[in-house]
Scaffold this motif. Sequence first.
Motif, PDB file in Angstrom:
ATOM      1  N   PRO A 216      27.194  34.731  48.813  1.00  0.00           N
ATOM      2  CA  PRO A 216      28.337  34.357  47.966  1.00  0.00           C
ATOM      3  C   PRO A 216      29.692  34.595  48.626  1.00  0.00           C
ATOM      4  N   PHE A 217      29.796  35.612  49.471  1.00  0.00           N
ATOM      5  CA  PHE A 217      31.057  35.860  50.168  1.00  0.00           C
ATOM      6  C   PHE A 217      31.339  34.758  51.188  1.00  0.00           C
ATOM      7  N   ALA A 218      30.305  34.366  51.922  1.00  0.00           N
ATOM      8  CA  ALA A 218      30.467  33.274  52.881  1.00  0.00           C
ATOM      9  C   ALA A 218      30.847  31.986  52.163  1.00  0.00           C
ATOM     10  N   ALA A 219      30.189  31.730  51.040  1.00  0.00           N
ATOM     11  CA  ALA A 219      30.472  30.504  50.278  1.00  0.00           C
ATOM     12  C   ALA A 219      31.900  30.488  49.760  1.00  0.00           C
ATOM     13  N   ALA A 220      32.386  31.624  49.310  1.00  0.00           N
ATOM     14  CA  ALA A 220      33.756  31.692  48.797  1.00  0.00           C
ATOM     15  C   ALA A 220      34.768  31.439  49.907  1.00  0.00           C
ATOM     16  N   ILE A 221      34.541  32.032  51.060  1.00  0.00           N
ATOM     17  CA  ILE A 221      35.455  31.833  52.187  1.00  0.00           C
ATOM     18  C   ILE A 221      35.411  30.389  52.663  1.00  0.00           C
ATOM     19  N   LYS A 222      34.224  29.811  52.683  1.00  0.00           N
ATOM     20  CA  LYS A 222      34.073  28.437  53.174  1.00  0.00           C
ATOM     21  C   LYS A 222      34.928  27.444  52.373  1.00  0.00           C
ATOM     22  N   GLN A 223      35.169  27.726  51.116  1.00  0.00           N
ATOM     23  CA  GLN A 223      35.978  26.835  50.275  1.00  0.00           C
ATOM     24  C   GLN A 223      37.449  26.812  50.684  1.00  0.00           C
ATOM     25  N   HIS A 224      37.862  27.779  51.533  1.00  0.00           N
ATOM     26  CA  HIS A 224      39.287  27.926  51.850  1.00  0.00           C
ATOM     27  C   HIS A 224      39.615  27.731  53.324  1.00  0.00           C
ATOM     28  N   VAL A 225      38.625  27.428  54.166  1.00  0.00           N
ATOM     29  CA  VAL A 225      38.891  27.285  55.596  1.00  0.00           C
ATOM     30  C   VAL A 225      38.221  26.035  56.143  1.00  0.00           C
ATOM     31  N   ALA A 226      38.720  25.574  57.289  1.00  0.00           N
ATOM     32  CA  ALA A 226      38.108  24.432  57.969  1.00  0.00           C
ATOM     33  C   ALA A 226      37.071  24.879  58.990  1.00  0.00           C
ATOM     34  N   MET A 227      37.233  26.081  59.529  1.00  0.00           N
ATOM     35  CA  MET A 227      36.314  26.547  60.575  1.00  0.00           C
ATOM     36  C   MET A 227      34.921  26.807  60.002  1.00  0.00           C
ATOM     37  N   PRO A 228      33.887  26.708  60.845  1.00  0.00           N
ATOM     38  CA  PRO A 228      32.529  26.994  60.384  1.00  0.00           C
ATOM     39  C   PRO A 228      32.367  28.443  59.936  1.00  0.00           C
ATOM     40  N   VAL A 229      31.490  28.621  58.952  1.00  0.00           N
ATOM     41  CA  VAL A 229      31.210  29.938  58.377  1.00  0.00           C
ATOM     42  C   VAL A 229      29.742  30.263  58.612  1.00  0.00           C
ATOM     43  N   ILE A 230      29.495  31.449  59.159  1.00  0.00           N
ATOM     44  CA  ILE A 230      28.128  31.933  59.394  1.00  0.00           C
ATOM     45  C   ILE A 230      27.773  32.924  58.291  1.00  0.00           C
ATOM     46  N   ALA A 231      26.669  32.675  57.597  1.00  0.00           N
ATOM     47  CA  ALA A 231      26.180  33.585  56.559  1.00  0.00           C
ATOM     48  C   ALA A 231      25.063  34.442  57.131  1.00  0.00           C
ATOM     49  N   VAL A 232      24.996  35.692  56.676  1.00  0.00           N
ATOM     50  CA  VAL A 232      23.989  36.623  57.181  1.00  0.00           C
ATOM     51  C   VAL A 232      23.634  37.595  56.071  1.00  0.00           C
ATOM     52  N   GLY A 233      22.457  38.202  56.141  1.00  0.00           N
ATOM     53  CA  GLY A 233      22.086  39.241  55.195  1.00  0.00           C
ATOM     54  C   GLY A 233      20.824  38.936  54.420  1.00  0.00           C
ATOM     55  N   LEU A 234      19.701  39.440  54.909  1.00  0.00           N
ATOM     56  CA  LEU A 234      18.400  39.265  54.254  1.00  0.00           C
ATOM     57  C   LEU A 234      18.067  37.808  53.970  1.00  0.00           C
ATOM     58  N   ILE A 235      18.370  36.969  54.939  1.00  0.00           N
ATOM     59  CA  ILE A 235      17.927  35.567  54.901  1.00  0.00           C
ATOM     60  C   ILE A 235      16.733  35.486  55.834  1.00  0.00           C
ATOM     61  N   THR A 236      15.548  35.556  55.276  1.00  0.00           N
ATOM     62  CA  THR A 236      14.348  35.701  56.103  1.00  0.00           C
ATOM     63  C   THR A 236      13.379  34.535  56.002  1.00  0.00           C
TER      64      THR A 236
ATOM     65  N   HIS B  48      37.609  29.715  65.740  1.00  0.00           N
ATOM     66  CA  HIS B  48      36.534  28.724  65.818  1.00  0.00           C
ATOM     67  C   HIS B  48      35.391  28.972  64.835  1.00  0.00           C
ATOM     68  N   PHE B  49      35.262  30.189  64.304  1.00  0.00           N
ATOM     69  CA  PHE B  49      34.232  30.471  63.305  1.00  0.00           C
ATOM     70  C   PHE B  49      34.494  31.833  62.693  1.00  0.00           C
ATOM     71  N   ILE B  50      33.904  32.060  61.524  1.00  0.00           N
ATOM     72  CA  ILE B  50      33.953  33.373  60.886  1.00  0.00           C
ATOM     73  C   ILE B  50      32.551  33.734  60.428  1.00  0.00           C
ATOM     74  N   HIS B  51      32.126  34.925  60.766  1.00  0.00           N
ATOM     75  CA  HIS B  51      30.777  35.443  60.531  1.00  0.00           C
ATOM     76  C   HIS B  51      30.910  36.481  59.422  1.00  0.00           C
ATOM     77  N   VAL B  52      30.342  36.221  58.261  1.00  0.00           N
ATOM     78  CA  VAL B  52      30.663  36.986  57.056  1.00  0.00           C
ATOM     79  C   VAL B  52      29.554  37.972  56.696  1.00  0.00           C
ATOM     80  N   SER B  53      29.861  39.250  56.878  1.00  0.00           N
ATOM     81  CA  SER B  53      28.978  40.343  56.495  1.00  0.00           C
ATOM     82  C   SER B  53      29.681  41.150  55.418  1.00  0.00           C
ATOM     83  N   SER B  54      29.314  42.428  55.249  1.00  0.00           N
ATOM     84  CA  SER B  54      29.999  43.263  54.256  1.00  0.00           C
ATOM     85  C   SER B  54      29.678  44.725  54.504  1.00  0.00           C
ATOM     86  N   GLY B  55      30.494  45.598  53.896  1.00  0.00           N
ATOM     87  CA  GLY B  55      30.226  47.025  53.882  1.00  0.00           C
ATOM     88  C   GLY B  55      30.464  47.740  55.192  1.00  0.00           C
ATOM     89  N   GLY B  56      30.094  49.017  55.189  1.00  0.00           N
ATOM     90  CA  GLY B  56      30.140  49.836  56.390  1.00  0.00           C
ATOM     91  C   GLY B  56      31.362  50.715  56.530  1.00  0.00           C
TER      92      GLY B  56
END
Length: 368
Positions: A285-305, A261-269
């Motif tokens: 940019p990782f969320a944007a790249a994945i969004k181009q290839h899936v129908a499910m909603p994509v959640i972006a995160v990371g220093l969005i303040t 139903h959704f993918i939450h895109v982080s990185s590292g660790g």
Amino acid sequence: MSRLFSPLDLGPLRLPNRIVIAPMCQYSAEAGRATEWHAFHWPNLAQSGAGLAIVEATAVEPRGRISWADLGLWDDVTEAAFATALAATRRYSSMAIGVQLAHAGRKASTHRPWEHHGAAIAPGAEHGWQTVSASAMPYAEGHPPPVALDQAGIDAVVAAFADSARRAVRLGLDLIEIHAAHGYLLHQFLSPLSNHREDAYGGSLENRMRLVLQVFDAIKAAVPASMAVGIRISATDWVEGGWDPAQSIALAQALDARGCHFIHVSSGGLHPAQKITLEPGYQVPFAAAIKQHVAMPVIAVGLITEPRHAEDILQQDRADAIGLARGILYDPRWPWHAAVALDAKIAVAPQYLRSAPREHAANFVQAR
């Protein structure tokens, strides 16, 4: 019209806006049980005005906790304690509440981060236990080595995720997020840096994805269609030869085909050699790249303040929702301020309505 404050469907779950509170460990549980801290912390998040709060990484078995003070949902006792803390949240808020189901693998058995810098604890020491992973390789030099899971151990992990999912349903939660990011167990199976197996779970990308897909399938089979089920991934290890965006897209497509139903895109660790350049929106940019290839909603995160930054990401169709973590701990009313900045409306508890600045009163409506 603000996109950030428009509705979003995560499968069967409709959110009133696209602000998601990402999971943040509190390291305040007792033997996996939620405590009075959670009964204070969760209701505070629920008054933020965000569309969804996903509570912290919640272990599906005791050895899957990151630290000895991590939250769990693996038996009737931990389920009952979770229910008590959740009741205080539900009493005064209709916000959607989800849980992130997790297993820390080789990054388990640690101190709390503000004690001994969160260092690993050896098996047999106070608060320590034997960790497990895809392969018998420690996270960092000097750390206690994990035990590589055999087939029976893998089957038990899959069953534990499914059992915790059934408990989440009984608790009346709205959403389950599978934690396959930040170097924890499922990520350890995905990355060739931590997975050196020679069986059906190692080697090829198809094999390394196998456990994640089995966990997803088991959870989907264990919960009703009314429960939203998604995943959080690290899109890259930030280390050459590791998990990377191309592999993340392949995983996302496989999950999309299974009804995620959704993918939450982080990185590292995953690896201490990671090299990350931190800047606002560095993971978008990782969320944007994945969004181009899936129908499910994509959640972006990371220093969005900043509200305008969040709005621009959505308007540019680089993601479908914005995750906030540390930023909302710093400013628990960030959604209120964003509504003012973007001239949108936000639902607020009637007890708090009179706190709205007079010149912005029209942006605040009474929550149910």
